[in-house]
Every structure is written in C-alpha cells, then in structure tokens.
Design an enzyme around this catalytic site. Sequence first.
Site, mmCIF file in Angstrom:
data_model
loop_
_atom_site.group_PDB
_atom_site.id
_atom_site.type_symbol
_atom_site.label_atom_id
_atom_site.label_comp_id
_atom_site.label_asym_id
_atom_site.label_seq_id
_atom_site.Cartn_x
_atom_site.Cartn_y
_atom_site.Cartn_z
ATOM 1 N N ASP A 376 0.994 -1.102 -0.123
ATOM 2 C CA ASP A 376 -0.017 0.033 -0.074
ATOM 3 C C ASP A 376 0.891 1.249 -0.015
ATOM 4 O OD1 ASP A 376 -2.418 1.519 0.081
ATOM 5 O OD2 ASP A 376 -1.852 1.513 2.577
ATOM 6 N N ASP A 795 -1.413 -0.924 5.828
ATOM 7 C CA ASP A 795 -1.848 -0.491 7.380
ATOM 8 C C ASP A 795 -3.169 -0.287 7.701
ATOM 9 O OD1 ASP A 795 -2.016 1.765 5.755
ATOM 10 O OD2 ASP A 795 -1.576 3.117 7.328
#
Length: 2046
Positions: A376, A795
């Site tokens: 990400d 996350d």
Amino acid sequence: MSDNSLFPSNHISSTKYNILNILPKNIIEQFKRLANIWFLIVSILQVLPFNLSPTSSWATIVPLCFVLITTLAKDAYQDLKRYKNDKEINNRPARIWNDKNEDFQQIKWKEISVGNILVLEEDEQVPADVVIFATTYPDKACFVETSNLDGETNLKVRHALDATADIFDGGVPGSMKMIHLLDEGVVKTENPNTHLSSFIGSLKLKSHPKNISIDNSNVILRGSMIKNTKAVLAFVVYTGSETKYALNQKKPSFKHSCLEQRVNKYLYVVFGFMLAMAVICTTISVVRAYKNPTEYKIYSDQDPQNEFVSFFTFVILFNNLVPISLYVSMDIVRLFQSKFIQWDLNLYSSKTGTPAQVSSIELNENLGQIEFIFSDKTGTLTENQMKLKKCWINGKTYSKPEYAESEINKENRKFCDPAIISDLNSGSNPVIPDFLEVISLCHTVIAHKDETLKFQASSPDEEALVLAAHCLGYSFISNFAGVCTLEIKGIMHNYRIIGLHQFTSERKRMSIVLETLDSQRNAFGILLCKGADNVLLNRVNGNVEEIEEFNCVLNYFASEGLRVLIIARKELTKDQLTDYKKKYEKAKNAMSDRDKRLEEVAEEFETNLQVVGITGIEDKIQEEVPETITKFLAAGIKVWMLTGDKQETAINIGYRCKLMNFETKLIKLNINSVESAKAILKTTLNQYLKSNNISENNDVINLFKSDSQRANNSNDKKEKEFISLLNDLNIALIVDGQSLLYVLSDIEAMKYFLMLGCCSITVICCRVSPSQKAKVVKLVKEHLAFKPITLSIGDGANDVPMIQKAHVGVGIIGQEGLQAVNNSDYAISKFKYLYPLLFTHGRWNYSRISRLILYSFYKNFLLVLPMFYFAFLSMFSGTALYDSWLLMSYNIFFTAVPIIILAITDKDLPRETVLSIPILYSSGIHSKLFNAKTMMQWIFLAVVESLLIFTIVVVGNTGIEQGGYNESFILTGTSTFLIVVLTATVTVFLLMKEWTLGFILITVSCPIFAIAYIALYDYTEIPTEALSGNFINIFSRAQLSSAIWLVPFTNFAISFTKVFLLKVLLKKSSDKYKIAPATHDNFPESNKIFYKIYNYANNFSSIFINKNKKLSEKNSNQNSDFSMGAFSLKFHNTATEKLYMAYSGEKSLKFSKVMLIIIFVSNLIWTIYDLASNYNSPFIFALRILSVCFTLFMVIFIYTPFFLRHYDIIITLAIILSLLIKAIVEFISTNDDSISTAVSPVLVFVVFSVSTYKIIFIWAGFLLVYLIRTIVIYSTFLSDLDLTIITIDYTTLLLSISIISAYVGYTIEFSKRKSFVLLKKLESEYQKGQKILGNLLPNLVKDRVSHGIRYIAEQQFDVSVLFCDICDFDKICSEHSPQELIDLLDKFFSILDNLCIKHGVTKIETVNKTYMVCGGLKSSEVLNEEQQSKSPAVRVVELALDILKKMGPVYLKNNRKFSVKIGINTGDAIAGVVGSHKPQFSLVGDTINIASRMCSTITKPDTIRISESTYDQVRYEEWSFELDSITYKGIEGYTDTYFVSKKQSKIRIPRRMTIFDKKGFPIKNSSSQITPAEIDFSTVPLIPDKRRPSKLLRSATSFSIEKLNSEKSDLEDKKRISLASNTFKDKTKQREFVLHVLKTNFHNYRKGLVLTCATYLINSCTTFAYISFHPIARFQTLQICFRVCVLTGLILFTFFFQKIYKKPYYFLIRTSMCALCLFSSIINMYKVYPMSNCAILELMYNNIIMNHIGGMFSKRVLIMSVVSIVVWTLFNLYNYNSQFVENTIFLISFIIFNLSASYMKEYHAKNIFELQHQAQNEISNTEKLLKQMMPKPVYRNLEKGITTTDQYYDVSIIYADICGFTAMSKQKTPMQVVGMLSKLFTQFDELCVKHDVYKVHTIGDCYVILSFGDWEGGSRDPVKECVNMVNMAIDMIKTIKKFNLTENIENKLEMRVGIHTGNVIAGITGLNIVRYDIYGPDVEIANKMESRGAPGKINISEDTRNLLTKADPMRFEYIHNTSIEHSPTKRTLNSYFLQALNRQDTWSED
C-alpha cells in the site's frame, strides 16, 4: 419492508471458527496435511481386530493426537483475538428513528437493519452503507473520511438527495410532518458489489412520476467517518455482509507454508517407495508361504494365504518412512522462531513502543522465499502527512528546514524557514503577503478551535498549505455565513465570499472571489487561484522570460518528487466585482446547465492572473523506505504498489521510493474496454522488446512462441542475450482501477498484463478498491507458472483483502486502526523493518526448516530401510526388526531434539553479512535448499548408508543363520537401531553451521541416552521382556560393538564427501543455475526473476496459467435478482431467496399438514401390525413407539408459528432423523423393509417441499447402506442366482424410484421458483402501470378511472383556485432548446409540486405555461394540525407568496429574470373527470374562470392578484393589500381585486425545531410497510358503472403475491376449476393447459420414459433368468409373452413420444400403457419371499411413473390407482402370503402420497396458469388506458423511470373551443354542465381514435389535439396527418350540431377551431399529477388561430394550407381571415377559413 429477515443482519465476523464448527473445521483443515491423513489410516489399521500390525497399536495414535490437539489450541487462541475485536465493533452504539416513540432510539450496530433511518453525528463512524437524506451542513453536503476503505485520510464531499432534502428543508416542524411522503417509497439498488467508487440506485417516491437517481455522491459507506458536519440523516441500504466494506474484506483464509505444501507433494514419492516395498514383500511372501507354509509360520502367526492381510502388515511395518514427528517438530521450531521475531530489538519501534507481532507461525519459512511484495502507499510507504517542502516567491526559493530525529514529531509539518520569516518581517520580498493570503484563503478547509487551532480538509494538499500559512502568521480562523476570517499578526481581517469555483479534474484549478471588508484595502475584490502548471501558465500575465523562469522552478521541484501548484491572484475593481457578482448569481441560480454556466463565469474572470508563488508539497516518505526498496530490488524481489490514490500522486511516490528512476519509461494503462486493454498491452510488449535490437520481423509474441532455433540451440550465450534484453527494459507499468476491471475480466488481457508486469521493474496500480488489490495479488499468486511467493503489506482496513490473499500478509501498526494488524500474519511498526524481517529471520527460518524436513525424511528412511532388507531374511513374514518401544522412541526422543535445536538456533551466516549482501536472499526465492533434487539426494544418501549399516550388522552377527531361523534377530534389530541413531546424530553435526557448546552437549547426549535406555530396558525388563539380555550380547561381541562405532563414522565420511562435492560443482555451474555467488559480474543479481522468465522464453505465454477459462463469464448469470443456481436452485440474490422461502413455506404448509397426518396414521397402523405379528425385542418396540411419537409431535408442531418460520430446516432435520431411526430399526431386525424404503424417497423428495440438493446425498448414503445390509442378510439363505437376481432388481427399482422421486422433487421446486418469479414480474409490471396512472390522476379519482368509470362529477364548496403563469413564455420557448425548455419547466413545476405538498393544497394540472392549484378540495387533501387551522384561501395565498420567494433569485440563461404571475379566486366548483379516450380530471365553473382572469390580467411580473371573495377570507392576515379592479365575462362593470404581498417590516419568527433536535424528526421507519387505506367503493360512482371492476384493480398496490393467491376463492366461486376433477370447466382452456404442460415438460417426460424402458429391460432380463431356473408351468408363457409386449410397447411409445404427445389420442395410448405395465407387474408376482417384493416394487415404480411422467392428469391417475389397488388385492387374496397386510399398507400409502402430490402440483399449475392469464389481461387493460393518456414511446420510458423530451417537426395542432358553453352553463346546474361536457368530450375522444390523432388535453371547454396518434417511431407523413386533423375538425363541428338537436339547446353551441402546422416540444414535467404537454412558439400560434377564428368555422394557418393543397388542391376553398403576429419569433402568418367544395365535407348545413 415487512420482513427485515430478507436482508443480512449488520453483524460482521472476521473469525475463522465459531463455537460449533471449530472442532470439525479445524480437524478438517489439519487433515489437509497429507501426512496426518496417512497417520490416521495407519492408526485405524493398527487398532482393527485383524492382527494386521506388527507393532504396538499406540505407536501412531498417541503422537497424532498430540499434534492435532496442539494445533487446535494454537488456532483457537489466534481466532479468539479476532472474535474480541469483532465483538467490540458489533456492540458499538447507533441511533435510529423509532416511529412508535417518535424519537431516536439507541441500539447496537449489529441490530441495524435495512430500512432504518440513522442519525450520524460528527466524528461518528458509519455502521452500514447509507443513502443521505439530509444534513445540517449548507448546500445539503457533508464531509466524510474514508481511510478505512481506500486508505485516504483526506475528506470527501457527499450530498443529500435533493428530493428528500427538500422534504426536510430547514427542519421546520411542518415539513417534518410531511414524512409520510416517504411512505410506499421504493429504493432500488444494484446488487451488492465491491466497487467503492460507484453506486447505482434510485428512489421512487409515491408522489414522483420518475425515479430519483442515487449515485456514489449520495452514499456513505460503512467504515467511513462523518467530519465537519454536526449531523447527517441517512437511510440504510446495505448491512453486514452486503456492505461494500464487508465485501472487500475476505474471510480469513487458511494459509499453509509453501514448504509444507511441497512436503505434501513429496510425500506421494515417499508413499510410492513405501507401497513398492510393501507390494514386493507381499508378492514374495505369498509365493513363499504357498510353497512352504510351515517355515512361514515360524516368523508369523497370520494366514499365509491371505494376501490382503499380508499387504497391510507390510504397509504398517514400513509406515515410518513418513516421519511422524515432522509436523510436531516444525510447529515447535516455528513457535520459537516467532518468539525470536517478537524479541528482536531490530524490529522494535522505540517511538511507539511496539515490537513485531506474529499471528501465523506456520508461515515463518515463507518469509525467506518472498519474490513479489505488494505494498500500500498511504501509511505504509508514506507517513500520510503532506507538508510544504519548498516554495518559490518572486524569484526566491524557500525551503523547509530539516530537523533532528527527536524534533520530527513536533515540527515535521511546520514551514518555518528563517529566510521567509526574515523577508516577511522586513518587507524585502513584498510578494510574500500576497502569497500567504492566497494559500490561506483559497481552499475549502474547515478550521475549528479547541485548545489549539486545527484544520480539516478534503485534500491534504490544501491542509498543508493552510498549515504553512498558519505557521508564518496567516491563520485561517473561520468561514461562517459566507464570511472568511483571517488572523494576520493578531489582527482579524474579514472577506465576504462572492463566488467559489471548486477544483475538478477537468479544470485542474480552484479559484475564489472575495470582497474585502477592510477599509484599508485599495481593491474592492480579489480573485485567488491555485492549480496545475499546464493550466495556469496559459492564464498568467507574464512575459517570455518570466514563463521560462516559472518552468525552471517547476522542473526543479518536480525532480525532487514534489507536487507542484502555481499560486496566483487578481485584484478586481468595483465594476468588475459587481459584474462578477451579477453573473455568478445568475449562473448559480440557473434552472439548467448550472455547472456549465458557472464554469463559463470562471473562464471569463480567471485571466491575466499574477503569479505570486509556486509551491512544492511533499508527502513524507517513511524513513529508510527508498533504501529498503533498493535492497529488495537488488535481491531479485519485485515490489508492486497498490493504492487508492490518484495516478499522479502514485507515480510521484514511485519515484521518491526508488521503485523507478526518472529514466524509466512509464506505460500508462488508462482504457475503457477489454479490447483496448489487450491492444495496448500487446503493442507495448512488441514495441519495447523490438526497440532492444530484436529483429523487426519477430514481434515479442512470435519471439517467445515460435523461435524453434532458440528452443533447439539454447545455450549460455543465448541465455545471457535474453537476460540482457530483459535487464535493459527500464519500464514501469501504471494502471488505474477502472482499467484493471477490464484487464481482470478477460483471460487474454490478464496474460498480457502479467507478461508485461514480469518484464517491468515495477507495477503501480492506482485508484484501486480493496477487492481489486486482492485480485492483483491473486493474479500473480495463482497465474504465474513459476509460482512465486507473495507478500502484501498495508496499514489500513482497505488493505485487509490483499493481506489475506497473499501467501504472507504483513500489517503496519499505524494510525488507521488495527484492522490490518488483526488480519495479518505478521505486524511491524515501520516499512523499513520488513527488510530485517525477511532477510534475517525469513532467510534463517527457510534454511532451518529446509534442513529440518530433509533430515526428518533422511533419518526415517535410514530407520525403515533395514526392516525392508530384513524381510529377505525373515521369509517376508512381516516380522518387525525393531522393538515397538524403540520405534516410538526414535522419533520422539533419540533423533528429534538435535534437529529441533538446530532449526531453532542455527545461523548459516551472521546477521551483518545477510543484511549487507541482499543477493544471498535469492536462494530462498529459487528454492535451492529444498526441492525435488535435494530431496532425492538425501533419500539416496539414506539408501546407501542404511544398506551399509544392515550389511555390516548382518555380517558381524554370526549368530544368525542363512535361513534366519535363529531367534536372535532381535539382537540384530537392536544393534541396527543403535547404529542408525548414531549415524543420524553424526549427520546432524554436518548440517549445523554454527556449533555451540549447548548444541554439542544435547546432540551427543541423544545416542548416549539411547544406549542407556537399552541398558535399562535390558536389566529392568520394562516396559517388556523383548530386549532382555540384548545390551550385554551386543557389547560382548566384538563384531557388533565395533560396527556400532565404525559404521556411523563411515557414513559421516560419505556425507562429508557429498557436501564437499556439491559445493565444488555448485561453484563451477553458478552461471548455469539460478543461484550465483555475490561476486557474479555478468548480470546484476537483482534480475534473478529473468532467469525464471528465460525458462519460458521459448513459449513466453506459458508463463501464465489459465486457471479459469470462463473468468469473464463467472458471474454473468448472477446479475439478475431472479437468477438461480443450476443444482441448488437457490436464488443468487439473498433477499430474493429469503422472500421465496417465506412464500414457499406458507404455500406448502397446508399440504404438509395433510401429509403428516396421513404419515402418522400409516405409521401407527404399520407399527401396531408389525408389533402384533413380529414382536422381537423391547428395543425394537421402543423404536417403533418413538417413531409414532415423533410423527405425532410433528403433526402438532406444524401448527406453531415457529414451524412456519423455519419450515425448510425443520423438515430437513425431520427427514434426517426419520431415516436414522429407520436405519437403526433395520440394522437390529432382519426384516426386508424394501417396500418401506421405496416409500421413503417419495416422502423425502416429492411430498415435502425441501430443496433436493440438501437431502440427496443423505438419501444416497442411506440407500447404499440399506442395499449392502439387505444383500448381507439374504446371502445367508439364498442361492447365488437368487441373490444376484434380487440384488439387481432391488438396486434397479429402488434406484429408479429414487431417481424419479428426486427429479420430480427437483422439477417441482424449479416450477415453484419459476412461478414465484413469474408472479413477482407480473406484480412489477402491473404496479408500474398503476404508479404511472397514479401520477397522471389525483388519488380521489385514479381508482375509479382504472375501473373504467369515465364520468365523475362532485360539487366542491368554498375552494380557492390558483393560476400561476410564466411571464414571457413565448420568448423563453424561442430562446431555449427543447431539452433546456423541458428541464426548465420540469424544475419549475417540481418546485411548485413540493410547495403544494408543504402547504396542503392539491395540484390540478399544468397546461403549457400555466400551473393550476386548488385548496379546500375534499377527499384529496391530507392536512396536519397547523394546516387544518388555516382556511384554504390562506393556504393558497401562502403558497403564492412562497412561489415568489423561491423564484426570486432565479435567472434564465440570457440573464433575464424568471418571473411569474399568480391569480387566486375563491368560490364553488365542480370537480370531475371527463372524456373517454383520455380521461382528464378538471375543475369547472365560474370560480375557475375568474381565477384564470385574475392571472391573465396581471401586467407586472412577480405579482399576486386575488379576488374579493379570497380577500374576505385572508384580510386579517399580516400581509399588504393593494386595491385594484378588473372586468371579466358575465360581470358588468368593474369588480374589486387586490394585489397581495408580504409586509416589509420584520416579523419576529419563533425558533423552529431543526431536523436533528431530539424530538424533531417524525420519520416513519421504512422497515415497516404502510398499507394503503381501503377505498370505500360504495360512494365512488355518481353514475353506476355496468362493468364489474376487477379485484386486481382495487388499489394501486393491490397486485401482489398475497393478493393473487387470495383470488383462489374467486376462482372457485366462478367454477373455473372443478375441485373434484381438478379440471377447467372451460374445455378450451383445459386443452390449452394440457398442451402447455406437455410442451413445458416434454424433455423431462422423455427422459423419464427412457429410464422406465431401461428399468423394465433390466427387470425383464432378471424375470427371464428366474423363470429359466425356476420353471412355473402355469404362468411361465404368459409372463414371458406379456413382458415382451409391454417392453416393446414402452420402447415404441418412447420413440414416437415427440410425434404423438400433441395428438388427441395421446392420453388413450398413455393410459393403455399404464394399464399394461400394471398387469405385467401383477402377474409377475412370485410366491417365494423375498422375490415377491420385486413385483411390488415394480408396481410402485409404475405408480410413480404414472403420476409424474408422461403428463397424465389427476382424474385418470386416480382411476388407474384405484384399479391397481383392486387388482393387487384380488391377486393377493388368491395367492395370500404373510406379508400381504404390511405390503398393502405401504402400497396404499405410496399411492396416496403420489396421488396427493400429483393432484396438488396440477392444481397449483392450473391456478398459476389461470392467474397468469388474469394478470396479463389486467396489465393489458392498464396499458391500454395509459396509452390513451400519453403516446406509447413516452409510456414505455416512464415504465423505466425515464422522462423524455421530444421535438416533433411538421406537426398539426388543433385548438377547438365550444362557443356559448359558458353562457349555457349559467342556465344549468353544475352536475348538468359536467354531464353535457363529458358527453361532448367522450364523442370527441372517439373521433380521435377514428382519425388516428392524439388528444393532448382539455382546458375547461377547450379541446387540444396533436396530429399523430398511436405512433412509436418510424416515418411519419405530415400531409396525411394534416388531412386527418381537418377531418377531425369537420367531425367535431358536426358533432356539436347534432348535440344541439339531441339536447334541445336553445342557445346553440358552436365550435371554433384553429389549426396550425409547425414544430412542437413535448415532455413530462412536474412531480405530482404530471402531464405530457406540448410547448413552443407554434403551439402559441395554434392557440391564436383558434382565438382569431369564428364560431362554426375552421381557421387554418398558411403552413397548414400548404399541406392541404399538396394532398388535394380541389377539396377546399381558402378564404383569407386575418394576419397573426408572433412577436417573440418575429413571425407574421396569414390565416384562412376553410370552405368545403365537396358536399360530403360541408359542415355548415344541418
């Protein structure tokens, strides 16, 4: 919704298990390990009482149980943590509206259901997917943060629906009481899906004619958070598992180590070894045992001739080839490895105090094999903190200072360059204040102050700029009531916002215009702007040198990876500001093209801008991220970035993270179709590989597919060339989420995408949803041929799907919650910690586990192979060489500990070395330490060493003779065992890279412990006496004792030699193989993947594995709400399935009750008879009584509501329990029970309506068990022939009955579901028409008109009528396009519709530019208490004032004000419906005429005129009244009127409750459906209607499943279906139904007949066989002949079925065949039991075929069933046997069950058939009426919720007025007037049909017609249409003359007709009581043609004259009348009176 159970609850779960399934599910998961399955099999074999095991029974069971329990506890603990997190989420509080309490009620998240209305407050997380109804923020907007969904923390704007926001406008108590407008509203949405950026839905309100579109801007998704909005009112559309958040979260998958999966594959090789050894030994054993059984029994007590036993004995003997301790050892090692990871200080974050976390210890070794990393962006690679890094102001660059590490958290976002502060204070750079002013004011940031000033923004860039300005003393304080406040050095400065132009992807800039409120400023206004350089540089006021300087700065900032914005401003003079303000207000209030006009205003003023600065914004990269990624690339790991952010941002971060460099060629994939995706990808592959010195005539596809020379002559040189080629490809692939949808939907596109991705240095996927992230991971994980190991890291909650999908998921412990951490396998606090996690722990763990696995197999081969060699000395008797206790101890104690210590602690290289040389990691990527080759090397080593061990031991043990007869083989085994232990121990030392004192001591102690154990075993004789004396014998013999020490060291030398040679060979071939030393210079080691790709170079496309060739069609059939599964028949849509289950349960309940009673009675009779005749044992008695009690309980239980709610589950459980009881009874008793077994499938599949797929496997298992049990019983007393015959007959007949029953059950379920779908679709079609009809007519007349009533008239007293006209409408029509005009009118009329609802008045109609309203209309108005307290006149005047207020700021596109004029009158009126072809509701009377006159005489725009009668009722209101006077027809002189307006003085208005006050939102909970009130039909028709209204048309919502089924009584009352014969009384309909059934079920019947033929053929063969061996003189010939005839007839009937099933004689033939089959079965009855049961089963099979196959109906079936019972009874009375009574009970029950099911199935089919016809008739009638109300194309579009705008050319228009009607009406009563008008209009309507013209509407006594009729596209003929219109006009005049004669009217009526031909605009306008109307200049001209005409004459325009002349120039004479001017279009047209030249056209004569 009336039942919220149709939708899933809002409860979510991310756990793998629950309390009920944890044990079976976990056990099943563990048995996916092949070794565990093997050990389970061995354990079972060892405990079987067949003396199979040569070892102890507990040798395998105990270790296996220990492994299973340990793993279960570990998985349960991990899942418990997930459960606790889910529990916290599900129990969060939420507030929903409670309709009963009229207040908001607090509930838990999990209790929220679809249809609830929520109130969401600021900073509250959204619990479900919701549609916004209203917000407290201006402009119906709210802000949301979606970081949990897409990772973006910037705010996004969402908007409330306009329609609902208007209802709750301002939170006025009166408007809240209008919540009933949402009643019967329908929200339609797309099926739940994973697309976060799109939403398709609509809201259909009862009062709206069209659907209100709902898109993504109106929806807030679960997981979002409300920001900067005090409260939001929202409607729940998706809950729980259907929310987009949940759909993007995948259930935790069961992950296994790739090494472990490879072990499972290699176990097959081990099994192959073991089975080969067992087969060899078994074969030799059997041969030698046959030759010499006496010698064999010396070693074994087993039967020497039992090959089966011998084989399994050897299998058990050699089972230890599979190391039982392997998985236990691996789990123990992994546990310690995970602790080392958690304890590693190099992975510990001192800032957050968080160590690394391990959730999936079984993946430790995968960390050392990662080849692809999917990361990400936000919060993973970046800190997600935008900051102003650099800025350029007036030629000087300022930079943000770099702070020390300790200061980062405090100062990381502040821009405090001392230089800019100095220049600002000193004034040396005068542009700085302007720069700071722009960045502090040009934004949409919201500021709020708690203890400190904080900012929140929809864009992090804006927040960074505002924060930077704040740090430099320019603090944005607030934006309230359109005024911005800026604090500069403690002084407040105010700016009024004049206009704001938002940033869009098209504009790429934002601007704001402010009016300075400070007197010190010279400028009156300023325009502030910021945006992209490629847009703003064209708008700035600068010379060439300045532009070049700007470009240099921009390039400099971009090279540092900064996001660049140009900051500009412009000062406005007073005139410019005034001009802007005027244009902006007009554009903002435009009725059409508002956005376009606002953009035009911005374009005009955003010119000649002054650049005041350039900003460079940085999204802070996490520390050491670029360095970490560089090392990953150096090790050969591919890093792909998957983000939800914009493409530009993603590319920028890619550069800064070193995923690519500025020389990298970016391939951007932004496409909109699959074809373009494939074309671009393929072209790119060809282009970039061609450009690297590849032959022009070989593109990449041909290069990799067809280069045969490369395939035949591949060598190192070619390999290096190819790898060089790929290495030189410095390309990166960029793809957005929309393009990814197309790529992933096509196999070929996926292939090209992966091929290009493998050749790219990185791939960046932007704007991707969480589910798309997971799909990309899956694509690489599953579709690459070289099977790379993948890792995903993120996350946020949006990263959970890809974390779960990858082989290894890593969560970042960050600021976005714990969702990613909770669903990850490992968690770290920073991305940089991923490097040591993989390169130290990962690499070490891979190396350790690899050696552990190899050593485990090695040591077990070393142990087992001597037993194989010993078999040659023990006569292959299966005698174990080792003692069982030694075998058990070998893997647990003697050899397990050293390798476990090694696998826990060993480090092949120091940490520093591993981290400094990344290429060392590549050994794991390419699986060099554990693969098939290394596995075979270790097995070969074990074979060599074991052979050496056994040879030396046998030679050294002289006590054993050649034949192996001496019992001292135990001595040999013990000696061998000791040597094996010592050899295995020595080998461990070779594997250990880092020797420690502890390791040496533990390893050495293991063989010492083994020797001590044998010694103890010897002396204590514990646990057995088997080894007594062995220890002394071993060490007392020199040969054995020397062998014990010599052999291990010899093996050590062999192993050492192997290791040495491998290292030498590896060094020489390092270029050849994938793993090369770190000093390799030919190629960069980061390109190790290219070595893999080279393996596929000859066929590059084979690098892609097509795992799903139908990927693009996967869900193609699941888009419909009514699509079903092919086997399960379940609807794919969950709500539809639940709705069907509720519907099906109710329909099946009555039949099930009857069947259960029959079953109970039959069971009771059978039980009594069976117990009376065959009482066996108390247990059988108890089971019989239990079965009777159970059926009785079911009979009682079926009457409870609980049974209805859970019908399907209860019936399924009851069937399973019944079958279980039956099976137990059958196993205990020895009865045949074949007849009862034949009854069971009919009950299971046919009688009870449960889904076939749920029970078919259970029944198949039960039937198999029954057949096996029956065969075993009969084998004890039947001959082989009889047993064979009965086995074949029983199997064939029972299986056939079961197949037919299951198939019939399947077809019944299928037909029920299809019927349900049909009814729902019919309901939908009918309601569409009724809803459209409801929008065309008021509620008080809609139902009457739908019944066919065409004349309704009611006296209405004291009503107030309002006429509202649009001023200058002619000009508006000429200035607007057709679509613009309709849009404008639609918006205007919609506003008025809402105001009518608000003020409690009734909209009557809209005609052209006029809007007509009536207040005080009884039976129409629904008033609240406040409205009831006001008179109709007051409410109407309030409406008029509100109209002026609403339309006050509205401007047209030519900057003219939109103006209206309103007239109001109060009095009595007639309300009614007139007309036949197009019934129209209208008001008639002087009151209406005067109201119209009040409006038409107004000369001043935006004025309200009221009559004196109205004034009398409102005179006491606080309004201003101005006296005036007018004249109108029927009144001599002037009459007083009044202009009314609001007083200018301020009136104190009390505070009104807002929609979010505690008691202030009485919304009805939409989860409960409001049933429309029943209409009292006794008072409806004033004139009786001769036609009986249909029951389906009683209300607009009456057509439903429930209503349809309630019509059964109606069907029976009308005698349509005879209950006795179950046939239609109408013979024609009966024939239609029969043919319909046969056609529908043709294929099913033919399949059943084929099965019947096969069954009869098999039974005939067994019959012939039985007769042949058991001659029966009396019936033998008859049986054979009759059987042959029947079989022949069946085959012929089946063959010709397709040709005869439509013939009249079909049923005669079918009945004859049933009779023949019946008699064939009866005469086949055997006297001998159990052979007689075969005939009974055949009889039952005939019955089920007769009922369900071939289309025989219940009447014939009943007759045949009675005949079969009678014949059966007579035959058995003649040949009585003991089973007669019991068999008769079951036979009759079987027939009753089938007959009942067949009857109900047929009756249900007939009702559906009849209902379908009725419904189609009703729909046809409704459509016919609607087609009369509007043109067919318009009606079709309205069915879809679409309103159209049409423009027709060369259309003729008639305006016809009845002259003298007003004067005549004064002499008649109101009812007489309406009656006369209705008669005339009805005749005119019939003429419209006759002449094929379209009636538009009627206005009082005026009739308007359009020249086309029932036209639906295609070509038109204007000339013919014009002729039709003239004929229509002539007939209308003739009709009037006839009417005068028939009604004896003294003052004759005359028709004044005007006709004009031109262009018209037509469309639907408004919300309530809409109308399809016509507009345009030519419509106004046609009206003037009528008004300028003469009574009894036809006045036509010159355009119409031209068309008539073309048609027939000699038909009419054209007499010039006058010239008509149309000033808006500046046209002047001549008009002519028509004079007929032919007598038949003459209308002037009577």
